[in-house]
Design an enzyme around this catalytic site. Structure first.
Site, short mmCIF file in Angstrom:
data_model
loop_
_atom_site.label_atom_id
_atom_site.label_comp_id
_atom_site.label_asym_id
_atom_site.label_seq_id
_atom_site.Cartn_x
_atom_site.Cartn_y
_atom_site.Cartn_z
N TYR A 101 1.80 11.46 1.33
CA TYR A 101 1.85 10.02 1.04
C TYR A 101 1.19 9.27 2.18
O TYR A 101 1.43 9.58 3.35
CB TYR A 101 3.30 9.55 0.90
CG TYR A 101 3.41 8.04 0.73
CD1 TYR A 101 3.48 7.48 -0.54
CD2 TYR A 101 3.40 7.19 1.83
CE1 TYR A 101 3.54 6.10 -0.71
CE2 TYR A 101 3.45 5.81 1.68
CZ TYR A 101 3.53 5.28 0.41
OH TYR A 101 3.58 3.91 0.24
N GLU A 185 -2.60 2.34 -1.15
CA GLU A 185 -1.62 3.42 -1.17
C GLU A 185 -2.20 4.61 -1.92
O GLU A 185 -2.79 4.43 -2.98
CB GLU A 185 -0.33 2.95 -1.86
CG GLU A 185 0.77 4.00 -1.89
CD GLU A 185 1.92 3.60 -2.80
OE1 GLU A 185 2.99 3.25 -2.28
OE2 GLU A 185 1.74 3.63 -4.03
#
Ligand code: GDP
Ligand code: MN
Length: 376
Positions: A101, A185
């Site tokens: 992530y 993201e």
């Protein structure tokens, strides 16, 4: 403005970040053709501006073109958290070895940028952060320095990402800066079985105030999604929907913001910010009142006008016009002061509408509006 995944990956690719080959379509038959072009197997992914598509059944691996058509048919029209799927993306499947992530976000609390990264990607980062906070690295980014190779290496180290991700970490920062994004993201950023680092999913929020110079998106601000804000924008009004029950209208952003504070100080909550501007006409006042009265959350309206260029009698004319056009069922507290205040008050006195209350001071008007709003 939030981007769709397929738009986010367009930006990633433009900055040299590797993304799987993919195409979008709104037709199951086209999905079959695309899957064939991608080599047969394909990941079929709902294009909606919300996360958790995988969990909701909006991401599926199809083994062949016929399967891709069937999955596209199933996913198109699906509802994911209130978003209807109108487009699917078909992507060449990637052999995942590890999922990471990474995100960069403008952190309003600290007035800086924050890098968030974890070696435990794939699932929602909030869950990882709640269960195992140590698995998520949160590192402030100096905006002047940006994400250099050295700072990216430190970030990778802190999060437990392999050194091969450093180049992508630097490029992702370039996306944030060059594309005027408030958030970028990638979840998951994956390491493939061959060791390549690939962005498998992307979320980007652009800064609406910079869209004029981002010609890729047409150079225009998007229409607001809130229906009341959209109606106000069509009438050229400066309106922001808030959570309370007192509709607030005033002239000049500073006065309106002060009015919000005074309403809050009297124990009520403003339902909106509406600035009719300097030199507002009766029509602008009537339009503004119509928008605020259309808000079902509003139980009382407070009009606070200090006449400078705006003449109070024009504002009063607008209120009278709106009373006749909109036929409100909610009380209005009106405070007129400054340029032509006496004439404005006389116009309202003459109309003698049972729901209109006049006040002479801002604080008195806010107190009365708060009382009426909570009594409703
Ligand atoms: P999200 O659920 O909206 O975040 O959608 P994602 O694009 O992140 O996909 C959800 C999950 O599907 C990922 O975390 C992966 O585990 C899986 N996935 C997506 N694309 C691929 C792929 O190309 N190959 C494999 N093996 N899994 C994939
Ligand atoms: Mn994802």
């Amino acid at each position: 403005m939030d981007l769709y995944e397929h738009q986010a990956r367009e930006l990633f690719a433009a900055h040299g970040i590797v993304v799987p080959r993919a195409e979008i379509t709104d037709s199951p038959e086209r999905a079959r053709v695309i899957a064939r072009r991608l080599g047969g197997r394909a990941v079929v992914k709902a294009q909606v501006k919300t996360g958790g598509r995988g969990k909701a059944g909006g991401v599926a691996l199809a083994a062949d073109p016929a399967g891709a058509e069937a999955e596209a048919r199933r996913i198109l029209g699906m509802d994911i958290k209130g978003h209807t799927v109108g487009t699917v993306m078909l992507a060449q499947p990637v052999d995942i070895e590890s999922e990471f992530y990474v995100s960069y976000v403008l952190d309003r609390a600290t007035g800086g940028f924050l890098a968030v990264a974890s070696a435990e990607g794939g699932t929602e980062i909030e869950e990882v952060a709640a269960l195992r906070p140590d698995a998520v690295a949160r590192v402030p980014v100096d905006p002047a320095e940006g994400m250099t190779t050295a700072s990216a290496a430190r970030l990778a180290q802190a999060a437990g990402l392999p050194p091969t991700t450093v180049d992508v970490l630097v490029r992702l920062w370039e996306v944030l800066v060059r594309e005027d994004a408030l958030l970028v993201e990638v979840n998951p950023l994956v390491r493939t079985a061959r060791g390549d680092i690939v962005a498998l999913d992307g979320k980007v929020t652009l800064d609406d105030n910079a869209l004029f110079r981002q010609t890729r998106w047409g150079g225009e601000r998007p229409a607001p999604e809130d229906p009341l804000e959209a109606a106000a924008a069509r009438k050229g009004l400066h309106y922001v929907k808030l959570d309370g029950e007192v509709g607030v209208i005033g002239n000049g952003a500073g006065l309106v913001m002060s009015t919000l504070d005074v309403v809050a100080g009297r124990g009520a909550r403003p339902a909106d910010f509406l600035d009719i501007g300097g030199g507002a006409s009766a029509q602008v006042m009537a339009d503004g009142l119509a928008v605020v009265l259309a808000d079902p959350a509003v139980t009382c309206v407070l009009v606070n006008v200090f006449g400078g260029i705006t003449a109070c009698d024009a504002v009063a004319d607008g209120i009278v016009r709106a009373l006749d056009a909109v036929r409100p069922t909610k009380p209005l507290v009106v405070r007129l002061d400054g340029n032509n205040a006496a004439r404005g008050r006389a116009v309202l006195d003459a109309r003698a509408h049972p729901l209109v209350h006049q006040a002479t001071t801002m604080d008195g008007a806010a107190a009365q509006a708060a009382r009426l709003a909570t009594a409703a």
